[in-house]
Design an enzyme around this catalytic site. Structure first.
Site, short mmCIF file in Angstrom:
data_model
loop_
_atom_site.label_atom_id
_atom_site.label_comp_id
_atom_site.label_asym_id
_atom_site.label_seq_id
_atom_site.Cartn_x
_atom_site.Cartn_y
_atom_site.Cartn_z
N SER A 3 -45.46 -42.81 22.47
CA SER A 3 -45.99 -43.42 21.25
C SER A 3 -46.87 -44.62 21.59
O SER A 3 -46.53 -45.45 22.45
CB SER A 3 -44.82 -43.89 20.37
OG SER A 3 -45.33 -44.66 19.30
N LEU A 4 -47.99 -44.73 20.89
CA LEU A 4 -48.88 -45.89 21.07
C LEU A 4 -48.47 -47.04 20.17
O LEU A 4 -48.99 -48.15 20.30
CB LEU A 4 -50.32 -45.50 20.74
CG LEU A 4 -51.09 -44.66 21.76
CD1 LEU A 4 -52.51 -44.44 21.26
CD2 LEU A 4 -51.12 -45.34 23.12
N SER A 5 -47.55 -46.79 19.22
CA SER A 5 -47.22 -47.82 18.23
C SER A 5 -46.71 -49.12 18.84
O SER A 5 -47.11 -50.20 18.39
CB SER A 5 -46.22 -47.27 17.22
OG SER A 5 -46.83 -46.27 16.46
N LYS A 47 -39.78 -37.48 9.79
CA LYS A 47 -40.46 -38.01 8.60
C LYS A 47 -39.86 -37.51 7.28
O LYS A 47 -39.80 -38.25 6.31
CB LYS A 47 -41.96 -37.71 8.66
CG LYS A 47 -42.70 -38.52 9.72
CD LYS A 47 -44.20 -38.29 9.64
CE LYS A 47 -44.94 -39.10 10.68
NZ LYS A 47 -46.39 -38.99 10.55
N ASN A 89 -43.32 -42.36 6.76
CA ASN A 89 -43.51 -42.87 8.13
C ASN A 89 -43.20 -44.37 8.20
O ASN A 89 -43.41 -45.00 9.23
CB ASN A 89 -44.94 -42.60 8.62
CG ASN A 89 -45.97 -43.44 7.90
OD1 ASN A 89 -45.77 -43.81 6.74
ND2 ASN A 89 -47.05 -43.76 8.57
N ASP A 147 -49.77 -42.80 6.19
CA ASP A 147 -50.71 -41.92 6.90
C ASP A 147 -51.96 -41.66 6.05
O ASP A 147 -53.07 -41.60 6.58
CB ASP A 147 -50.04 -40.57 7.23
CG ASP A 147 -49.13 -40.67 8.46
OD1 ASP A 147 -49.34 -41.57 9.30
OD2 ASP A 147 -48.21 -39.84 8.58
N GLY A 158 -55.20 -26.56 8.61
CA GLY A 158 -53.81 -26.94 8.89
C GLY A 158 -53.07 -27.20 7.59
O GLY A 158 -53.69 -27.58 6.57
N ALA A 159 -51.75 -26.98 7.62
CA ALA A 159 -50.95 -27.18 6.40
C ALA A 159 -49.58 -27.75 6.73
O ALA A 159 -48.62 -27.53 6.00
CB ALA A 159 -50.83 -25.85 5.64
N GLY A 165 -47.32 -31.37 8.22
CA GLY A 165 -47.07 -32.71 7.68
C GLY A 165 -48.33 -33.56 7.59
O GLY A 165 -48.57 -34.23 6.57
P1 NAP Z 1 -46.92 -29.77 12.08
O1 NAP Z 1 -46.29 -30.14 10.78
O2 NAP Z 1 -46.10 -29.18 13.18
O3 NAP Z 1 -48.13 -28.75 11.74
C1 NAP Z 1 -48.85 -28.15 12.78
C2 NAP Z 1 -50.10 -27.46 12.20
O4 NAP Z 1 -50.86 -26.92 13.30
C3 NAP Z 1 -49.77 -26.29 11.27
O5 NAP Z 1 -50.78 -26.18 10.30
C4 NAP Z 1 -49.82 -25.10 12.27
O6 NAP Z 1 -50.06 -23.85 11.64
C5 NAP Z 1 -51.00 -25.50 13.10
N1 NAP Z 1 -51.00 -24.82 14.40
C6 NAP Z 1 -50.17 -25.05 15.44
N2 NAP Z 1 -50.49 -24.21 16.46
C7 NAP Z 1 -51.52 -23.45 16.03
C8 NAP Z 1 -52.28 -22.41 16.63
N3 NAP Z 1 -52.03 -21.97 17.87
N4 NAP Z 1 -53.28 -21.84 15.91
C9 NAP Z 1 -53.55 -22.26 14.65
N5 NAP Z 1 -52.86 -23.26 14.03
C10 NAP Z 1 -51.86 -23.83 14.72
O7 NAP Z 1 -47.64 -31.02 12.75
P2 NAP Z 1 -48.30 -32.29 12.00
O8 NAP Z 1 -47.30 -33.38 11.92
O9 NAP Z 1 -48.96 -31.80 10.76
O10 NAP Z 1 -49.39 -32.75 13.07
C11 NAP Z 1 -50.64 -32.09 13.17
C12 NAP Z 1 -51.55 -32.91 14.05
O11 NAP Z 1 -51.83 -34.16 13.43
C13 NAP Z 1 -50.95 -33.25 15.42
O12 NAP Z 1 -51.96 -33.09 16.39
C14 NAP Z 1 -50.56 -34.72 15.30
O13 NAP Z 1 -50.64 -35.38 16.55
C15 NAP Z 1 -51.66 -35.21 14.37
N6 NAP Z 1 -51.29 -36.46 13.64
C16 NAP Z 1 -52.08 -37.53 13.83
C17 NAP Z 1 -51.82 -38.71 13.15
C18 NAP Z 1 -52.72 -39.89 13.37
O14 NAP Z 1 -52.35 -41.01 12.99
N7 NAP Z 1 -53.90 -39.70 13.94
C19 NAP Z 1 -50.72 -38.80 12.27
C20 NAP Z 1 -49.92 -37.66 12.08
C21 NAP Z 1 -50.23 -36.49 12.80
P3 NAP Z 1 -48.84 -22.91 11.19
O15 NAP Z 1 -48.37 -23.45 9.86
O16 NAP Z 1 -49.46 -21.56 11.09
O17 NAP Z 1 -47.79 -23.01 12.26
#
Ligand code: NAP
Length: 282
Positions: free
Chosen positions: A21-23, A72, A93, A108, A132-133, A135
């Site tokens: 974590s970078l936090s 979360k 969060n 977020d 994407g769908a 969190g």
């Molecule tokens: P999550 O709830 O596990 O959702 C993952 C998403 O990625 C789902 O839509 C999933 O699709 C899709 N996915 C995973 N593998 C895939 C593949 N091989 N092909 C196509 N789609 C794929 O994760 P999350 O919490 O939403 O996080 C998503 C991203 O956001 C991560 O990279 C995380 O590091 C980033 N994030 C960044 C911040 C920030 O502050 N910058 C904050 C929160 C999250 P399915 O539903 O089909 O599995």
């Protein structure tokens, strides 16, 4: 080094894993910049122990906790009160503790909007394509809706998950099959990667950027690495690219205020310190 006494303000981040974590580096940078009597610590807590950990710590003099994967949803579930953002996104969060009560928030969405601020997007006249769908997507969709986005297109590998998100929080959005996403690229003023594709060690998110609308903006929620294939493709097409690190910084600002009662300073900028911490990955 900032000063720590017995009356220091305490806060932290809880997740599993938490080592990357970078936090802690982010919060420590601001604590030192303001020379606060404060400490922010990482806590590695597995899912099974999350509720008892938070309930125990809430009884202490700790101001609050940031919450990251996989806790979360559990954080929202155990709270006594929750902000509208946390309730609609369905996840928290940020937990703050006062008068024996646990309050849940989600910053977020605010972090995402802060990251996009320099891009000066006219949400009320724009179409967003969200890929994407999970969190992160729920928080970004909530942010777009509260900003008055004119049109929203959602695409996810598992279509049913995108349809559920639309049913629950975004009835005005259209769902497009994952293998059809390139066909709607030309309609989008804002293209968002809210999948985990592009994360270090994971396949990249491939799009046919030749079909993108000129002048549009690409946002990647991923920040390890900073320069993903998604952003490279968008920039090669001449689009504006925004990486996920600014969202991370943006979501931390309201948390800092909630924990320590001060605005996180704009100067010196924290981003170069975090980029250095990301090291070669950046
Ligand atoms: P999550 O709830 O596990 O959702 C993952 C998403 O990625 C789902 O839509 C999933 O699709 C899709 N996915 C995973 N593998 C895939 C593949 N091989 N092909 C196509 N789609 C794929 O994760 P999350 O919490 O939403 O996080 C998503 C991203 O956001 C991560 O990279 C995380 O590091 C980033 N994030 C960044 C911040 C920030 O502050 N910058 C904050 C929160 C999250 P399915 O539903 O089909 O599995």
């Amino acid at each position: 080094m900032s000063r720590i006494s017995g009356s220091a303000r305490l806060a932290g981040v809880v997740g599993d894993p938490i080592a990357h974590s970078l936090s802690p580096a982010l919060m420590r940078f601001w604590i030192e910049a303001l020379d606060l009597n404060a400490l922010y610590a990482p806590f590695a807590v597995p899912a099974a122990g999350f509720d008892s950990f938070v309930e125990g710590i809430a009884e202490s003099h700790i101001a609050g906790l940031n919450v990251t994967l996989p806790h979360k949803e559990a954080a929202l579930a155990l709270s006594d009160t929750a902000s509208k953002a946390a309730r609609e996104i369905g996840a928290a969060n940020l937990l703050t503790f006062a008068d024996g009560k646990i309050h849940a928030d989600n910053t977020d969405a605010a972090g995402f909007l802060a990251a996009l601020k320099p891009a000066k997007i006219k949400y009320r006249q724009s179409t967003a394509l969200v890929l994407g769908a999970g969190g992160a997507s729920r928080a970004l969709v909530y942010a777009l809706l509260t900003s008055g986005i004119s049109r929203l297109i959602l695409s996810n590998r598992s279509k049913s998950r995108a349809e559920r998100l639309v049913d629950e929080i975004a009835p005005m959005a259209a769902v497009v099959d994952w293998d059809q996403k390139d066909n709607v690229l030309a309609e989008a003023d804002l293209v968002i990667n809210a999948t985990s594709l592009g994360l270090k060690g994971v396949d990249p998110l491939q799009l046919d950027w030749k079909r993108a609308k000129p002048g549009s903006v690409a946002f990647d929620s991923v920040y390890t690495p900073l320069e993903t294939e998604f952003l490279k493709g968008a920039r090669q097409r001449g689009l504006t690219g925004v990486d996920g690190l600014d969202m991370l910084i943006g979501q931390a600002r309201p948390s800092f205020r909630a924990f320590f009662g001060r605005e996180a300073p704009i100067l010196p900028p924290v981003r170069p310190a975090l980029v250095a911490q990301l090291g070669d990955e950046a």
